[in-house]
Design an enzyme around this catalytic site. Structure first.
Site, PDB file in Angstrom:
ATOM      1  N   HIS A  17       0.819  -1.218   0.000  1.00  0.00           N
ATOM      2  CA  HIS A  17       0.000   0.000   0.000  1.00  0.00           C
ATOM      3  C   HIS A  17       0.857   1.275   0.000  1.00  0.00           C
ATOM      4  O   HIS A  17       0.737   2.121  -0.888  1.00  0.00           O
ATOM      5  CB  HIS A  17      -0.891   0.027   1.251  1.00  0.00           C
ATOM      6  N   ASP A  18       1.685   1.431   1.024  1.00  0.00           N
ATOM      7  CA  ASP A  18       2.444   2.682   1.150  1.00  0.00           C
ATOM      8  C   ASP A  18       3.635   2.747   0.189  1.00  0.00           C
ATOM      9  O   ASP A  18       3.876   3.797  -0.414  1.00  0.00           O
ATOM     10  CB  ASP A  18       2.916   2.854   2.601  1.00  0.00           C
TER      11      ASP A  18
END
Ligand code: RIB
Ligand code: CA
Length: 311
Positions: A239-240
């Protein structure tokens, strides 16, 4: 090429940690500061984790500013069951050699924006409380930013409830303030981040690159990998990290101009990013939504970056 400044606002848990490792070897952006917020774990832990991972990455010179310890309204939400008690899959890195700066995160965001008007990219990969506080305190802030790139939300679905993704769910009021602040906002939601997955074998291949940073990247993601495997997914969503890669080079992603507002009142839908991708009549197109990527290019960038730690 002269790199432009980037500020990372994070709730350092396991995938934020890998995102921090990525910031050392970007092509167009240079990390000038990190700000921390409560999210995956408490803000004291996200701050210590951020300091530790920056030092692991050889970026101990990057200043860190502690931010909000709770959302603007509502109850604090954490994710210890995914990120471990300490937020780094309970891996104990060496204690940080320095502390966070005295200035709070929301003032630091403004100070760095003022230093380079129109140049600063804020990449926010946790709840958006710090950004919302900065926007509320400094009305001119949105006009000083190049763009805001967030990991959060989803045009379809959620991962905390069927309607809401964690970063938005953790502080919906803050998120809606960011989406309506007037700065260019780019949403890397679950639509794209769930496609940016890394398999267990690929994680082992990263570790096989041999540096302590590469081994840490594999080890820190093992807990969240097990969590995703229980959902029969092909691997663990980065995600990040993929959000940082998007901010650095969006050429291998699908981005659409859209309307995005955040539901703050719904009993079942609180924290939903209500996204109008297709009509241009119901909502003002106030944001950009990232919906897809070329996974092979993504994977190549992941290995290119992690291989540089061994050089
Ligand atoms: O939903 C995923 C997001 O929530 C990631 O940023 C993860 O670190 C957590 O903050
Ligand atoms: Ca995060």
């Amino acid at each position: 090429m002269n790199k432009l400044p980037m500020l990372l606002d994070c709730d350092t848990g396991v995938d934020d940690a890998v995102a921090i490792l990525f910031t050392k070897y970007l092509n167009t952006l240079e990390l000038v500061a990190a700000t921390t917020v409560a999210g995956n774990v408490e803000v004291e832990h996200t701050t210590r984790n951020t300091l530790q991972v920056l030092e692991l990455a050889g970026m101990g010179h990057v200043p860190v500013y502690m931010g909000a310890d709770k959302p603007l309204l509502g109850e604090t939400v954490t994710a210890h069951h995914i990120h471990g008690m300490n937020g780094l899959n309970d891996i104990e890195l060496p204690l940080p050699k320095r502390a966070a700066e005295a200035m709070p995160a929301w003032d630091a965001i403004y100070e760095f924006a003022k230093k380079t008007p129109g140049q600063l990219t804020v990449v926010a990969v946790g709840p958006l409380t710090n950004l919302a506080l900065a926007i509320a305190k400094y009305k001119e802030l949105p006009g000083l930013l190049k763009r805001i790139v967030i990991m959060g939300g989803a045009a379809v679905g959620g991962n905390v409830t069927p309607a809401a993704e964690f970063n938005i769910y953790a502080d919906p009021e803050a998120a809606d303030m960011v989406f309506t602040c007037g700065a260019p906002v780019y949403m890397c939601g679950l639509d794209v981040t769930m496609r940016a997955y890394v398999t267990a074998q690929e994680l082992d291949e990263i570790a096989a690159l041999g540096s302590k940073q590469a081994v840490f990247a594999r080890d820190v993601m093992q807990g969240i990998l097990q969590f995703y495997c229980t959902y029969k997914l092909g691997g663990v969503a980065f995600h990040d990290p993929v959000t940082v890669l998007y901010a650095d080079d969006d050429s291998y992603f699908q981005t659409d101009h859209a309307g995005v507002r955040v539901e703050t009142k719904g009993k079942l839908t609180r924290g939903k990013t209500v996204t109008d991708l297709y009509s241009d009549k119901q909502m003002e197109h106030n944001a950009y939504v990232v919906t897809n990527l070329d996974r092979e290019v993504f994977k190549r960038r992941v290995f290119e970056i992690m291989a540089q730690y061994g050089e």
